[in-house]
Design a protein around this motif. Structure first.
Motif, PDB file in Angstrom:
ATOM      1  N   ASP A   1      58.049 -72.398  30.115  1.00 46.07           N
ATOM      2  CA  ASP A   1      59.062 -73.466  30.157  1.00 46.07           C
ATOM      3  C   ASP A   1      58.571 -74.662  30.966  1.00 46.07           C
ATOM      4  N   ARG A   2      57.248 -74.824  31.085  1.00 47.63           N
ATOM      5  CA  ARG A   2      56.689 -75.913  31.893  1.00 47.63           C
ATOM      6  C   ARG A   2      56.760 -77.250  31.161  1.00 47.63           C
ATOM      7  N   ASP A   3      56.766 -78.305  31.929  1.00 48.95           N
ATOM      8  CA  ASP A   3      56.711 -79.670  31.376  1.00 48.95           C
ATOM      9  C   ASP A   3      55.245 -80.016  31.134  1.00 48.95           C
ATOM     10  N   GLU A   4      54.681 -79.399  30.097  1.00 53.31           N
ATOM     11  CA  GLU A   4      53.277 -79.615  29.744  1.00 53.31           C
ATOM     12  C   GLU A   4      53.187 -79.833  28.236  1.00 53.31           C
ATOM     13  N   ARG A   5      52.045 -80.416  27.829  1.00 51.44           N
ATOM     14  CA  ARG A   5      51.813 -80.587  26.397  1.00 51.44           C
ATOM     15  C   ARG A   5      51.646 -79.224  25.730  1.00 51.44           C
ATOM     16  N   ALA A   6      52.002 -79.150  24.442  1.00 47.28           N
ATOM     17  CA  ALA A   6      51.897 -77.889  23.709  1.00 47.28           C
ATOM     18  C   ALA A   6      50.466 -77.363  23.724  1.00 47.28           C
ATOM     19  N   GLY A   7      49.476 -78.252  23.624  1.00 47.52           N
ATOM     20  CA  GLY A   7      48.073 -77.841  23.621  1.00 47.52           C
ATOM     21  C   GLY A   7      47.678 -77.122  24.907  1.00 47.52           C
ATOM     22  N   VAL A   8      48.191 -77.600  26.030  1.00 48.43           N
ATOM     23  CA  VAL A   8      47.915 -76.968  27.325  1.00 48.43           C
ATOM     24  C   VAL A   8      48.519 -75.565  27.345  1.00 48.43           C
ATOM     25  N   LYS A   9      49.736 -75.451  26.842  1.00 47.60           N
ATOM     26  CA  LYS A   9      50.407 -74.142  26.825  1.00 47.60           C
ATOM     27  C   LYS A   9      49.669 -73.148  25.933  1.00 47.60           C
ATOM     28  N   PHE A  10      49.191 -73.635  24.763  1.00 41.45           N
ATOM     29  CA  PHE A  10      48.441 -72.759  23.874  1.00 41.45           C
ATOM     30  C   PHE A  10      47.136 -72.296  24.521  1.00 41.45           C
ATOM     31  N   LYS A  11      46.465 -73.224  25.190  1.00 40.76           N
ATOM     32  CA  LYS A  11      45.205 -72.877  25.885  1.00 40.76           C
ATOM     33  C   LYS A  11      45.445 -71.792  26.925  1.00 40.76           C
ATOM     34  N   ASP A  12      46.483 -71.947  27.721  1.00 41.45           N
ATOM     35  CA  ASP A  12      46.776 -70.970  28.765  1.00 41.45           C
ATOM     36  C   ASP A  12      47.159 -69.614  28.175  1.00 41.45           C
ATOM     37  N   ALA A  13      47.940 -69.638  27.079  1.00 43.42           N
ATOM     38  CA  ALA A  13      48.332 -68.385  26.437  1.00 43.42           C
ATOM     39  C   ALA A  13      47.110 -67.623  25.943  1.00 43.42           C
ATOM     40  N   ASP A  14      46.143 -68.350  25.379  1.00 41.93           N
ATOM     41  CA  ASP A  14      44.917 -67.711  24.909  1.00 41.93           C
ATOM     42  C   ASP A  14      44.079 -67.195  26.074  1.00 41.93           C
ATOM     43  N   LEU A  15      44.005 -67.974  27.148  1.00 36.62           N
ATOM     44  CA  LEU A  15      43.201 -67.579  28.309  1.00 36.62           C
ATOM     45  C   LEU A  15      43.677 -66.268  28.911  1.00 36.62           C
ATOM     46  N   ILE A  16      44.986 -66.146  29.083  1.00 36.96           N
ATOM     47  CA  ILE A  16      45.493 -64.940  29.751  1.00 36.96           C
ATOM     48  C   ILE A  16      45.654 -63.769  28.782  1.00 36.96           C
ATOM     49  N   GLY A  17      45.546 -64.054  27.471  1.00 41.71           N
ATOM     50  CA  GLY A  17      45.396 -62.981  26.499  1.00 41.71           C
ATOM     51  C   GLY A  17      46.643 -62.213  26.133  1.00 41.71           C
ATOM     52  N   VAL A  18      47.802 -62.830  26.141  1.00 39.57           N
ATOM     53  CA  VAL A  18      49.032 -62.130  25.747  1.00 39.57           C
ATOM     54  C   VAL A  18      48.964 -61.800  24.253  1.00 39.57           C
ATOM     55  N   PRO A  19      49.263 -60.557  23.845  1.00 33.71           N
ATOM     56  CA  PRO A  19      49.063 -60.137  22.446  1.00 33.71           C
ATOM     57  C   PRO A  19      49.858 -60.913  21.401  1.00 33.71           C
ATOM     58  N   ILE A  20      51.104 -61.316  21.747  1.00 29.50           N
ATOM     59  CA  ILE A  20      51.951 -61.994  20.760  1.00 29.50           C
ATOM     60  C   ILE A  20      52.425 -63.327  21.319  1.00 29.50           C
ATOM     61  N   ARG A  21      52.294 -64.387  20.503  1.00 26.47           N
ATOM     62  CA  ARG A  21      52.784 -65.706  20.900  1.00 26.47           C
ATOM     63  C   ARG A  21      53.849 -66.172  19.912  1.00 26.47           C
ATOM     64  N   ILE A  22      55.006 -66.520  20.462  1.00 28.41           N
ATOM     65  CA  ILE A  22      56.086 -67.098  19.651  1.00 28.41           C
ATOM     66  C   ILE A  22      56.286 -68.530  20.108  1.00 28.41           C
ATOM     67  N   THR A  23      56.160 -69.473  19.168  1.00 28.99           N
ATOM     68  CA  THR A  23      56.280 -70.893  19.507  1.00 28.99           C
ATOM     69  C   THR A  23      57.506 -71.483  18.841  1.00 28.99           C
ATOM     70  N   VAL A  24      58.365 -72.059  19.669  1.00 27.69           N
ATOM     71  CA  VAL A  24      59.552 -72.758  19.168  1.00 27.69           C
ATOM     72  C   VAL A  24      59.189 -74.230  19.064  1.00 27.69           C
ATOM     73  N   GLY A  25      59.055 -74.705  17.808  1.00 23.22           N
ATOM     74  CA  GLY A  25      58.635 -76.081  17.589  1.00 23.22           C
ATOM     75  C   GLY A  25      59.584 -76.842  16.686  1.00 23.22           C
ATOM     76  N   LYS A  26      59.040 -77.776  15.922  1.00 21.84           N
ATOM     77  CA  LYS A  26      59.876 -78.677  15.129  1.00 21.84           C
ATOM     78  C   LYS A  26      60.595 -77.965  13.981  1.00 21.84           C
TER      79      LYS A  26
END
Length: 556
Positions: free
Chosen positions: A495-520
């Motif tokens: 829920d951070r005030d960051e760009r979506a790209g930054v959030k995706f990068k961090d999600a990949d780095l820490i390796g969480v198995p499932i990513r759900i993105t609420v977008g447009k």
């Protein structure tokens, strides 16, 4: 957990302190932070991962009815010293003296502590077998820490001990532990090797240990233990011993060049100082001495080192490079079994500038015969005779049958069915959990970060609101987050005030198995669903999230 409240500490890049990719990724993912050489802090993400690994291990240990304990880090000198006749030394152990001048070892191998516990609690064969274990910090004075937490001064370690009556078959306990270890490694997503001596490794080009493997029969063994097929015994007639001048020719390669032959024709004599005694070891010229096998033959080792120049001069009456078995002054002469099958070989003459040729075992010298050589890829498999290969590896864990040696030292006895006192038999098993964690990352990553197996990952699902300022996205993301939490799924909300790209990068780095993105596409009632272990992004209906997550985690 909400990422806005969390110490994440991801990094886009790190300066390479080691070639190991997992170490760099663990720094970038905010898993560990270096305190000093060989000493690391585990950050929130790292603590979650290691607790998950610990939980996985505990579940497997409980399946074999092993009971968890916690032993004291401070071990009195007199307790640890009870088994000193079985230990090489305590050079890698930290020592302290308290205000009352009482000496303790800190964080050492807890073997004596385990035996002391069972010794005081178990009195009868009716209480056996019994298994206890702990997962706690070991502290080791590692002189050359490297590869991050793979080889560090402190680390979490599983230690498990099984105490049993040796009138029963020990194999079933060993086999049960092997199955438990295999289950642990499989659930951690590791491709591992189990050797015949019950050591577990993973292949790695930077590994400091080696395993001998035969593709023909499946033989796998630690290089320090592995044997090889012996050559046929040479049947040539023995020739008279002849002393020849070899000035400025000290090494096997120099001798081979001088006589225009190969190193196999020569035998070298390496001199050691072991327990203040002079021990000479003879191996074929193209071989290396296997010091592990030498130590095993000698037994109780207090000190072990190559002899210095002064000792070599005393033993040989010559400069370094001319040692041989004839008239050698030593306490023990160990002769590799291969040499007894050779004929008319060359050795040092224990005289500077001279060697003997046409030397033969038994006629010209004798010693204690055994296997004291390191196997090479030129050798053949000891089981089936096929070719072998040697792989660099990193250790995962081991299972050792200690039998009754330590229980005899510590008087850990029980009354058998006849009322007679007997020493308990002991099996020890161990896994360096920190190293396990690093090797999971080493085998499970891509260019974007770590791809944790589901059982190990810090969180099972990460929910991302693509645009922080979009109220509908934020509200939907939080609703999904709360719903998954109510299902007892370990979920992280970005829920951070960051760009979506930054959030995706961090999600990949820490390796969480499932990513759900609420977008447009939330306006259409859809969200993005992605598994970390592949690149496919799928648009799914919000109403299908629960089923998709459960299927993704194999919980349905």
């Amino acid at each position: 957990m909400k990422l806005s409240k969390m110490i994440l500490g991801t990094l886009r890049d790190v300066q390479g302190e080691t070639e190991l990719e997992s170490y760099k990724l663990m720094l970038r993912a905010g898993i560990i932070r270096k305190v000093a050489s060989g000493v690391y802090n585990f950050m929130p993400i790292g603590k979650k991962v290691i607790e998950n690994v610990n939980s996985l291990i505990k579940n497997e240990m409980e399946k074999m009815d092993s009971q968890e304990i916690e032993v004291a880090q401070f071990i009195p000198f007199e307790l640890l010293n009870q088994c000193n006749n079985k230990e090489s030394s305590f050079t890698d152990t930290f020592e302290i003296v308290d205000k009352n001048q009482k000496k303790f070892y800190v964080g050492a191998d807890f073997k004596e502590s385990y035996i002391e516990i069972i010794k005081n609690e178990i009195k009868s064969y009716k209480q056996l077998p019994v298994s206890i274990y702990s997962i706690q910090k070991r502290i080791k004075d590692e002189t050359k820490p490297k590869f991050g937490i793979i080889k560090s001064k402190e680390f979490n370690e599983l230690q498990c001990y099984i105490f049993y009556d040796d009138s029963l078959e020990s194999g079933k306990y060993v086999n049960r532990l092997c199955e438990v270890f295999k289950d642990i490694y499989n659930k951690c997503g590791l491709d591992f090797i189990k050797t015949n001596s019950l050591k577990f490794f993973v292949k790695h080009p930077l590994g400091e240990e080696q395993v001998v493997c035969c593709e023909g029969c499946g033989y796998k063994e630690d290089l320090e233990i592995a044997t090889c097929t012996l050559q046929e015994k040479e049947e040539d007639d023995m020739k008279p011993v002849n002393k020849i001048s070899t000035p400025d020719t000290r090494t096997i390669d120099e001798l081979a060049s001088l006589f225009n032959t190969t190193p196999e024709y020569f035998v070298k004599t390496i001199i050691y100082k072991i327990n203040s005694k002079i021990v000479a070891v003879m191996v074929r010229g193209d071989r290396e001495v296997n010091e592990t096998k030498v130590k095993s033959k000698i037994g109780h080792i207090v000190s072990f080192e190559l002899a210095d120049e002064e000792i070599v001069r005393y033993a040989t009456s010559a400069e370094i490079g001319f040692a041989g078995p004839i008239n050698l002054k030593c306490d023990t002469l160990l002769v590799d079994e291969e040499i007894t099958r050779m004929r008319n070989f060359m050795v040092g003459a224990n005289e500077t500038g001279y060697h003997y040729e046409c030397v033969n075992y038994e006629r010209d010298f004798t010693g204690t015969v055994g296997d004291f050589k390191k196997i090479t890829e030129k050798d053949r498999c000891p089981i089936c005779g096929n070719s072998i290969n040697i792989k660099n590896v990193m250790g995962l864990g081991e299972i050792i049958n200690l039998e009754t040696a330590y229980s005899e030292d510590m008087s850990a006895v029980f009354l058998d069915k006849l009322g007679k006192s007997k020493p308990m038999s002991i099996i020890k098993a161990s896994i360096n959990v920190d190293r396990l964690l690093a090797l999971i990352a080493e085998q499970n990553h891509d260019e974007n970060g770590i791809v944790w197996p589901k059982r190990v990952a810090p969180y099972e699902v990460i929910v991302i609101a693509a645009v922080f300022k979009n109220e509908e996205q934020m509200k939907t993301a939080e609703n999904i987050y709360n719903k998954l939490r109510s299902m007892e799924i370990d979920v992280l909300l970005d829920d951070r005030d960051e760009r979506a790209g930054v959030k995706f990068k961090d999600a990949d780095l820490i390796g969480v198995p499932i990513r759900i993105t609420v977008g447009k596409k939330i306006s259409e009632g859809k969200v993005e669903f992605k598994l970390r272990n592949n690149g496919n992004v799928e648009d799914i209906n919000i109403g299908d999230i629960e089923e998709k997550v459960l299927n993704g985690l194999h919980k349905n």
